[in-house]
Scaffold this motif. Structure first.
Motif, PDB file in Angstrom:
ATOM      1  N   LEU A 184       0.832  -1.202   0.000  1.00 16.22           N
ATOM      2  CA  LEU A 184       0.000   0.000   0.000  1.00 16.22           C
ATOM      3  C   LEU A 184       0.874   1.263   0.000  1.00 16.22           C
ATOM      4  CD1 LEU A 184      -3.111   0.843   0.376  1.00 16.22           C
ATOM      5  CD2 LEU A 184      -2.398   1.353   2.704  1.00 16.22           C
ATOM      6  N   VAL A 185       1.874   1.285   0.850  1.00 13.38           N
ATOM      7  CA  VAL A 185       2.779   2.436   0.927  1.00 13.38           C
ATOM      8  C   VAL A 185       3.560   2.576  -0.373  1.00 13.38           C
ATOM      9  CG1 VAL A 185       4.733   3.445   2.178  1.00 13.38           C
ATOM     10  CG2 VAL A 185       2.943   2.243   3.437  1.00 13.38           C
ATOM     11  N   ASP A 186       3.944   1.448  -0.961  1.00 13.17           N
ATOM     12  CA  ASP A 186       4.693   1.501  -2.218  1.00 13.17           C
ATOM     13  C   ASP A 186       3.872   2.147  -3.338  1.00 13.17           C
ATOM     14  OD1 ASP A 186       6.889   0.323  -1.050  1.00 13.17           O
ATOM     15  OD2 ASP A 186       6.436  -1.695  -1.784  1.00 13.17           O
ATOM     16  N   ILE A 187       2.577   1.847  -3.366  1.00 11.46           N
ATOM     17  CA  ILE A 187       1.703   2.457  -4.371  1.00 11.46           C
ATOM     18  C   ILE A 187       1.714   3.979  -4.208  1.00 11.46           C
ATOM     19  CG2 ILE A 187      -0.708   2.741  -5.102  1.00 11.46           C
ATOM     20  CD1 ILE A 187      -1.089  -0.238  -4.303  1.00 11.46           C
ATOM     21  N   VAL A 188       1.559   4.422  -2.967  1.00 10.96           N
ATOM     22  CA  VAL A 188       1.541   5.860  -2.686  1.00 10.96           C
ATOM     23  C   VAL A 188       2.892   6.489  -3.036  1.00 10.96           C
ATOM     24  CG1 VAL A 188       1.240   7.617  -0.900  1.00 10.96           C
ATOM     25  CG2 VAL A 188      -0.199   5.568  -0.883  1.00 10.96           C
ATOM     26  N   GLN A 189       3.977   5.835  -2.625  1.00  8.88           N
ATOM     27  CA  GLN A 189       5.305   6.400  -2.891  1.00  8.88           C
ATOM     28  C   GLN A 189       5.589   6.487  -4.389  1.00  8.88           C
ATOM     29  OE1 GLN A 189       8.423   5.361  -0.180  1.00  8.88           O
ATOM     30  NE2 GLN A 189       9.977   5.366  -1.792  1.00  8.88           N
ATOM     31  N   ASP A 190       5.149   5.490  -5.141  1.00  9.93           N
ATOM     32  CA  ASP A 190       5.345   5.540  -6.594  1.00  9.93           C
ATOM     33  C   ASP A 190       4.638   6.747  -7.212  1.00  9.93           C
ATOM     34  OD1 ASP A 190       6.875   3.244  -6.501  1.00  9.93           O
ATOM     35  OD2 ASP A 190       5.286   1.920  -7.242  1.00  9.93           O
ATOM     36  N   ALA A 196       4.732  12.288  -9.341  1.00 11.94           N
ATOM     37  CA  ALA A 196       4.224  13.669  -9.281  1.00 11.94           C
ATOM     38  C   ALA A 196       5.356  14.678  -9.126  1.00 11.94           C
ATOM     39  CB  ALA A 196       3.234  13.805  -8.125  1.00 11.94           C
ATOM     40  N   LEU A 197       6.404  14.304  -8.402  1.00 11.01           N
ATOM     41  CA  LEU A 197       7.519  15.217  -8.183  1.00 11.01           C
ATOM     42  C   LEU A 197       8.448  15.300  -9.392  1.00 11.01           C
ATOM     43  CD1 LEU A 197       8.455  14.390  -4.483  1.00 11.01           C
ATOM     44  CD2 LEU A 197       7.399  16.486  -5.337  1.00 11.01           C
ATOM     45  N   GLY A 198       8.437  14.272 -10.222  1.00 14.57           N
ATOM     46  CA  GLY A 198       9.296  14.278 -11.397  1.00 14.57           C
ATOM     47  C   GLY A 198      10.757  14.393 -11.029  1.00 14.57           C
ATOM     48  N   SER A 199      11.465  15.302 -11.676  1.00 17.37           N
ATOM     49  CA  SER A 199      12.908  15.448 -11.450  1.00 17.37           C
ATOM     50  C   SER A 199      13.236  15.908 -10.033  1.00 17.37           C
ATOM     51  CB  SER A 199      13.500  16.427 -12.459  1.00 17.37           C
ATOM     52  OG  SER A 199      12.922  17.715 -12.306  1.00 17.37           O
ATOM     53  N   ARG A 200      12.266  16.498  -9.342  1.00 19.94           N
ATOM     54  CA  ARG A 200      12.510  16.962  -7.966  1.00 19.94           C
ATOM     55  C   ARG A 200      12.614  15.819  -6.976  1.00 19.94           C
ATOM     56  NH1 ARG A 200       7.613  20.486  -6.704  1.00 19.94           N
ATOM     57  NH2 ARG A 200       6.624  18.980  -8.097  1.00 19.94           N
ATOM     58  N   ALA A 201      12.149  14.630  -7.359  1.00 22.77           N
ATOM     59  CA  ALA A 201      12.100  13.483  -6.437  1.00 22.77           C
ATOM     60  C   ALA A 201      13.477  13.116  -5.909  1.00 22.77           C
ATOM     61  CB  ALA A 201      11.459  12.284  -7.133  1.00 22.77           C
ATOM     62  N   LYS A 202      14.515  13.336  -6.714  1.00 19.66           N
ATOM     63  CA  LYS A 202      15.872  12.941  -6.309  1.00 19.66           C
ATOM     64  C   LYS A 202      16.365  13.744  -5.108  1.00 19.66           C
ATOM     65  CE  LYS A 202      18.368  15.890  -9.637  1.00 19.66           C
ATOM     66  NZ  LYS A 202      17.482  16.978  -9.373  1.00 19.66           N
ATOM     67  N   ASP A 203      15.759  14.879  -4.843  1.00 19.06           N
ATOM     68  CA  ASP A 203      16.195  15.742  -3.739  1.00 19.06           C
ATOM     69  C   ASP A 203      15.335  15.589  -2.479  1.00 19.06           C
ATOM     70  OD1 ASP A 203      18.165  16.951  -5.399  1.00 19.06           O
ATOM     71  OD2 ASP A 203      16.582  18.178  -6.310  1.00 19.06           O
ATOM     72  N   VAL A 204      14.471  14.574  -2.480  1.00 15.20           N
ATOM     73  CA  VAL A 204      13.493  14.435  -1.390  1.00 15.20           C
ATOM     74  C   VAL A 204      13.661  13.081  -0.703  1.00 15.20           C
ATOM     75  CG1 VAL A 204      11.012  14.275  -0.906  1.00 15.20           C
ATOM     76  CG2 VAL A 204      11.837  15.937  -2.574  1.00 15.20           C
ATOM     77  N   ASP A 205      13.475  13.061   0.600  1.00 13.05           N
ATOM     78  CA  ASP A 205      13.403  11.795   1.344  1.00 13.05           C
ATOM     79  C   ASP A 205      12.006  11.221   1.101  1.00 13.05           C
ATOM     80  OD1 ASP A 205      13.117   9.741   3.170  1.00 13.05           O
ATOM     81  OD2 ASP A 205      13.936  10.861   4.856  1.00 13.05           O
ATOM     82  N   LEU A 206      11.888  10.402   0.082  1.00 16.82           N
ATOM     83  CA  LEU A 206      10.574   9.941  -0.376  1.00 16.82           C
ATOM     84  C   LEU A 206       9.861   9.078   0.657  1.00 16.82           C
ATOM     85  CD1 LEU A 206      11.518   9.208  -4.068  1.00 16.82           C
ATOM     86  CD2 LEU A 206       9.882  10.925  -3.278  1.00 16.82           C
ATOM     87  N   ALA A 207      10.595   8.253   1.372  1.00 17.57           N
ATOM     88  CA  ALA A 207       9.955   7.380   2.364  1.00 17.57           C
ATOM     89  C   ALA A 207       9.294   8.199   3.468  1.00 17.57           C
ATOM     90  CB  ALA A 207      10.975   6.414   2.951  1.00 17.57           C
ATOM     91  N   THR A 208      10.015   9.203   3.959  1.00 17.66           N
ATOM     92  CA  THR A 208       9.469  10.060   5.023  1.00 17.66           C
ATOM     93  C   THR A 208       8.305  10.895   4.504  1.00 17.66           C
ATOM     94  OG1 THR A 208      11.602  10.140   6.142  1.00 17.66           O
ATOM     95  CG2 THR A 208      10.024  11.870   6.689  1.00 17.66           C
ATOM     96  N   LEU A 209       8.482  11.473   3.324  1.00 20.02           N
ATOM     97  CA  LEU A 209       7.405  12.277   2.742  1.00 20.02           C
ATOM     98  C   LEU A 209       6.143  11.440   2.539  1.00 20.02           C
ATOM     99  CD1 LEU A 209       6.324  14.859   1.426  1.00 20.02           C
ATOM    100  CD2 LEU A 209       7.363  14.083  -0.737  1.00 20.02           C
ATOM    101  N   THR A 210       6.302  10.231   2.038  1.00 16.01           N
ATOM    102  CA  THR A 210       5.150   9.359   1.802  1.00 16.01           C
ATOM    103  C   THR A 210       4.391   9.100   3.093  1.00 16.01           C
ATOM    104  OG1 THR A 210       6.211   8.276  -0.082  1.00 16.01           O
ATOM    105  CG2 THR A 210       4.439   7.072   1.022  1.00 16.01           C
ATOM    106  N   ARG A 211       5.104   8.749   4.138  1.00 18.19           N
ATOM    107  CA  ARG A 211       4.438   8.450   5.413  1.00 18.19           C
ATOM    108  C   ARG A 211       3.759   9.684   5.987  1.00 18.19           C
ATOM    109  NH1 ARG A 211       7.855   4.972   4.097  1.00 18.19           N
ATOM    110  NH2 ARG A 211       7.888   2.824   4.837  1.00 18.19           N
ATOM    111  N   SER A 212       4.375  10.834   5.810  1.00 16.49           N
ATOM    112  CA  SER A 212       3.775  12.073   6.298  1.00 16.49           C
ATOM    113  C   SER A 212       2.483  12.384   5.549  1.00 16.49           C
ATOM    114  CB  SER A 212       4.769  13.221   6.147  1.00 16.49           C
ATOM    115  OG  SER A 212       4.210  14.429   6.600  1.00 16.49           O
ATOM    116  N   LEU A 213       2.486  12.201   4.236  1.00 14.60           N
ATOM    117  CA  LEU A 213       1.285  12.484   3.458  1.00 14.60           C
ATOM    118  C   LEU A 213       0.190  11.453   3.732  1.00 14.60           C
ATOM    119  CD1 LEU A 213       2.773  13.708   0.062  1.00 14.60           C
ATOM    120  CD2 LEU A 213       1.746  15.055   1.902  1.00 14.60           C
ATOM    121  N   VAL A 214       0.578  10.203   3.932  1.00 21.03           N
ATOM    122  CA  VAL A 214      -0.416   9.188   4.323  1.00 21.03           C
ATOM    123  C   VAL A 214      -1.056   9.588   5.650  1.00 21.03           C
ATOM    124  CG1 VAL A 214      -0.716   6.809   5.118  1.00 21.03           C
ATOM    125  CG2 VAL A 214       0.567   7.263   3.020  1.00 21.03           C
TER     126      VAL A 214
END
Length: 198
Positions: free
Chosen positions: A129-135, A140-158
């Motif tokens: 479930l989290v993987d679907i959201v993180q993907d 959505a972030l596109g090229s900006r994704a490389k500069d973001v802690d995606l795991a933390t951001l995903t959990r925060s948005l969930v």
């Protein structure tokens, strides 16, 4: 009820999880009864302990099945969606909870004992479930994704969407005279995504 041996351990696991899932959907976590599940399956309540180790083990398995269904629901909502996948994701979160309130709430109402953790299979199935959201966030972030802690951001948005959904389902937002909780959750997600990677 006397001891039976009509089914293999794997078959018993499926029978109890299916019956338990149905009961939980009907009555909710507070009124859930292992004895009633055993009665529906046609085995003694002791069989739950033989197969799952404890009632907590059965509820863990039932909740993992809910995660499976929830992930399938999100995939279905996203299938073919091209214009606004973030909206489809948030709407999918809300619509699953609204359609399955007892099952959804039980995920958060059940507390595992400290000495009991998730097994590898349960962890992987819930992580889907989290993987679907993180993907979707990554996309959505596109090229900006490389500069973001995606795991933390995903959990925060969930957590953000979950809070809005929970307040909507429990009536808390209605008491506060807050309308359109889904739109509010979506707005918070969009706001957060907009500032990431700037």
């Amino acid at each position: 009820m006397g001891r039976r041996s009509d089914h293999s351990r794997e078959e018993l696991c499926e029978l109890f999880v299916a019956a338990g899932h149905q009961l939980l959907a009907e009555v909710g976590f507070a009124r859930f009864s292992g004895r009633e599940v055993a009665k529906r399956v046609g085995y003694s309540v002791g069989t739950i302990y033989n197969v799952f180790g404890s009632l907590d083990g059965l509820i863990l398995a039932i909740n993992t099945r809910t995660f499976d269904l929830w992930a399938d629901h999100l995939r279905a909502r996203l299938a073919g969606e091209r214009d606004d996948r973030i909206r489809a994701l948030v709407e999918g979160y809300f619509s699953f909870a609204e359609a399955n309130p007892h099952l959804w709430m039980a995920i958060y109402d059940h507390r595992l004992p400290e000495e009991m953790g998730l097994g590898p299979d349960d962890f992987v199935r819930r992580r889907a479930l989290v993987d679907i959201v993180q993907d979707e966030i990554t996309s959505a972030l596109g090229s900006r994704a490389k500069d973001v802690d995606l795991a933390t951001l995903t959990r925060s948005l969930v957590a953000t969407v979950h809070g809005h959904c929970s307040f909507a389902l429990t009536g808390s937002f209605a008491l506060m005279q807050v309308e359109q909780p889904l739109e509010l959750a979506l707005a918070r997600v969009r706001d957060t995504l907009a500032i990431q990677g700037r």
